[in-house]
Write a protein that holds these residues in place. Structure first.
Motif, PDB file in Angstrom:
ATOM      1  N   ASN A 108     -14.974   4.156  -3.675  1.00  0.00           N
ATOM      2  CA  ASN A 108     -14.735   2.728  -3.882  1.00  0.00           C
ATOM      3  C   ASN A 108     -15.967   1.895  -3.545  1.00  0.00           C
ATOM      4  OD1 ASN A 108     -12.107   3.307  -4.605  1.00  0.00           O
ATOM      5  ND2 ASN A 108     -11.238   2.815  -2.604  1.00  0.00           N
TER       6      ASN A 108
ATOM      7  N   ASN B  54      -5.484   2.594 -13.875  1.00  0.00           N
ATOM      8  CA  ASN B  54      -4.167   3.091 -13.484  1.00  0.00           C
ATOM      9  C   ASN B  54      -3.970   4.566 -13.838  1.00  0.00           C
ATOM     10  OD1 ASN B  54      -4.019   2.940 -16.223  1.00  0.00           O
ATOM     11  ND2 ASN B  54      -2.265   1.545 -16.317  1.00  0.00           N
TER      12      ASN B  54
ATOM     13  N   ILE C 199      -1.888   7.719  -7.323  1.00  0.00           N
ATOM     14  CA  ILE C 199      -1.956   7.115  -5.991  1.00  0.00           C
ATOM     15  C   ILE C 199      -0.905   7.745  -5.079  1.00  0.00           C
ATOM     16  CG2 ILE C 199      -1.757   4.991  -4.656  1.00  0.00           C
ATOM     17  CD1 ILE C 199      -2.769   3.447  -7.034  1.00  0.00           C
TER      18      ILE C 199
ATOM     19  N   THR D  93      -1.601   4.661   1.548  1.00  0.00           N
ATOM     20  CA  THR D  93      -1.031   3.359   1.226  1.00  0.00           C
ATOM     21  C   THR D  93      -1.938   2.666   0.213  1.00  0.00           C
ATOM     22  OG1 THR D  93      -2.256   2.187   2.960  1.00  0.00           O
ATOM     23  CG2 THR D  93      -0.141   3.196   3.585  1.00  0.00           C
ATOM     24  N   GLU D  94      -1.436   1.603  -0.400  1.00  0.00           N
ATOM     25  CA  GLU D  94      -2.241   0.854  -1.367  1.00  0.00           C
ATOM     26  C   GLU D  94      -3.514   0.328  -0.705  1.00  0.00           C
ATOM     27  OE1 GLU D  94      -2.975  -0.843  -5.197  1.00  0.00           O
ATOM     28  OE2 GLU D  94      -1.378   0.516  -4.543  1.00  0.00           O
ATOM     29  N   GLN D  95      -3.413  -0.147   0.535  1.00  0.00           N
ATOM     30  CA  GLN D  95      -4.583  -0.661   1.251  1.00  0.00           C
ATOM     31  C   GLN D  95      -5.588   0.443   1.518  1.00  0.00           C
ATOM     32  OE1 GLN D  95      -3.637  -2.674   4.904  1.00  0.00           O
ATOM     33  NE2 GLN D  95      -5.775  -3.117   5.406  1.00  0.00           N
ATOM     34  N   GLU D  96      -5.118   1.610   1.924  1.00  0.00           N
ATOM     35  CA  GLU D  96      -6.014   2.738   2.184  1.00  0.00           C
ATOM     36  C   GLU D  96      -6.693   3.204   0.895  1.00  0.00           C
ATOM     37  OE1 GLU D  96      -3.829   4.944   5.984  1.00  0.00           O
ATOM     38  OE2 GLU D  96      -3.147   5.330   3.929  1.00  0.00           O
ATOM     39  N   PHE D  97      -5.932   3.193  -0.203  1.00  0.00           N
ATOM     40  CA  PHE D  97      -6.477   3.633  -1.479  1.00  0.00           C
ATOM     41  C   PHE D  97      -7.589   2.707  -1.963  1.00  0.00           C
ATOM     42  CE2 PHE D  97      -6.387   3.630  -6.170  1.00  0.00           C
ATOM     43  CZ  PHE D  97      -6.653   4.971  -6.413  1.00  0.00           C
ATOM     44  N   ARG D  98      -7.537   1.435  -1.586  1.00  0.00           N
ATOM     45  CA  ARG D  98      -8.537   0.468  -2.047  1.00  0.00           C
ATOM     46  C   ARG D  98      -9.592   0.148  -0.977  1.00  0.00           C
ATOM     47  NH1 ARG D  98      -7.034  -1.001  -6.877  1.00  0.00           N
ATOM     48  NH2 ARG D  98      -4.849  -0.767  -7.478  1.00  0.00           N
TER      49      ARG D  98
END
Length: 244
Positions: free
Chosen positions: A119, A137, A141, A147-152
């Motif tokens: 990232n 997409n 994921i 989590t979404e936060q960890e993924f980003r």
């Protein structure tokens, strides 16, 4: 000399670097073609794509091979794209440099830092860059367990497989700043103990070879001798030419 055997991941997850002999993607159509090939093999269920970024001359992939050998899992993707690229540009021969590099991802912490690194690379190109996992997409994921936060997340704590010959000194400077909070140009203004601490941290991790560190930080090899204690010797180790 025989090739070094690849390290095998206990989880089936790997951070992969594909390097081009020259440029891998000349046009938007090339980027789209590679993305389409990834989607094809994802839909066939051969691999899971956990994170990625496509750059002009290299590709970072974080994949789950679902138990398959990493070379077997990646070969059809590379072969398909090479054929597509050569048809589009009238080329022939090898497109990718040597064999791809891979690092096993055996722990959740390693996965977290690998995703953050990918990232970070994408965000340094453009926060809205579309050929990366943050802004597409096609990645699984849910399969990452993040989590979404960890993924980003873009905060790097490690550097991974990368040839620093592909990077500008500005890029390398940003990596070093993210890891130790100091830009290379400011290194010589630090106290000797602080210089020693930062240099040893960077050299110990082997992200960048010591000779390259001397060049980037603007210091000579005497930095090690100055900071050694009487009677202390610095062990000689094989120097890596990989960044990350």
């Amino acid at each position: 000399m025989a090739r070094q055997k690849r390290l095998v991941s206990s989880t089936g997850r790997y951070h992969v670097l594909l390097r081009g002999m020259n440029v891998l993607f000349k046009t938007e159509e090339d980027f789209d073609a590679f993305t389409g090939i990834l989607q094809k093999y994802l839909q066939e269920g051969n691999i899971k794509l956990l994170a990625y970024v496509l750059l002009d001359n290299r590709v970072h992939l974080i994949v789950d091979t679902k138990g398959a050998e990493i070379g077997t899992a990646l070969k059809p993707i590379c072969t398909s794209y090479a054929r597509c690229y050569n048809r589009a540009h009238g080329g022939s021969g090898k497109l990718f440099y040597d064999r791809f590099k891979s690092e096993p991802i055996d722990t959740e912490d390693r996965l977290l830092s690998s995703v953050a690194f990918v990232n970070f690379i994408a965000a340094n190109r453009d926060e809205h860059y579309k050929y990366c996992s943050m802004n597409s997409n096609i990645c699984d994921i849910a399969g990452t367990g993040l989590t979404e936060q960890e993924f980003r997340n873009k905060k790097i704590t490690d550097m991974y497989i990368e040839d620093y010959d592909c990077l500008s000194e500005k890029d390398l400077g940003r990596f070093i700043y993210e890891l130790c909070g100091i830009f290379p140009k400011d290194f010589k203004s630090l106290s000797v103990p602080d210089q020693k601490s930062i240099f040893e941290m960077l050299a110990h991790k082997r992200w960048i070879s010591k000779s390259k560190l001397y060049e980037l930080l603007g210091v000579g090899r005497t930095i090690q001798r100055k900071t050694e204690q009487p009677g202390e010797s610095v062990p000689k180790k094989d120097l890596s030419v990989w960044l990350l």
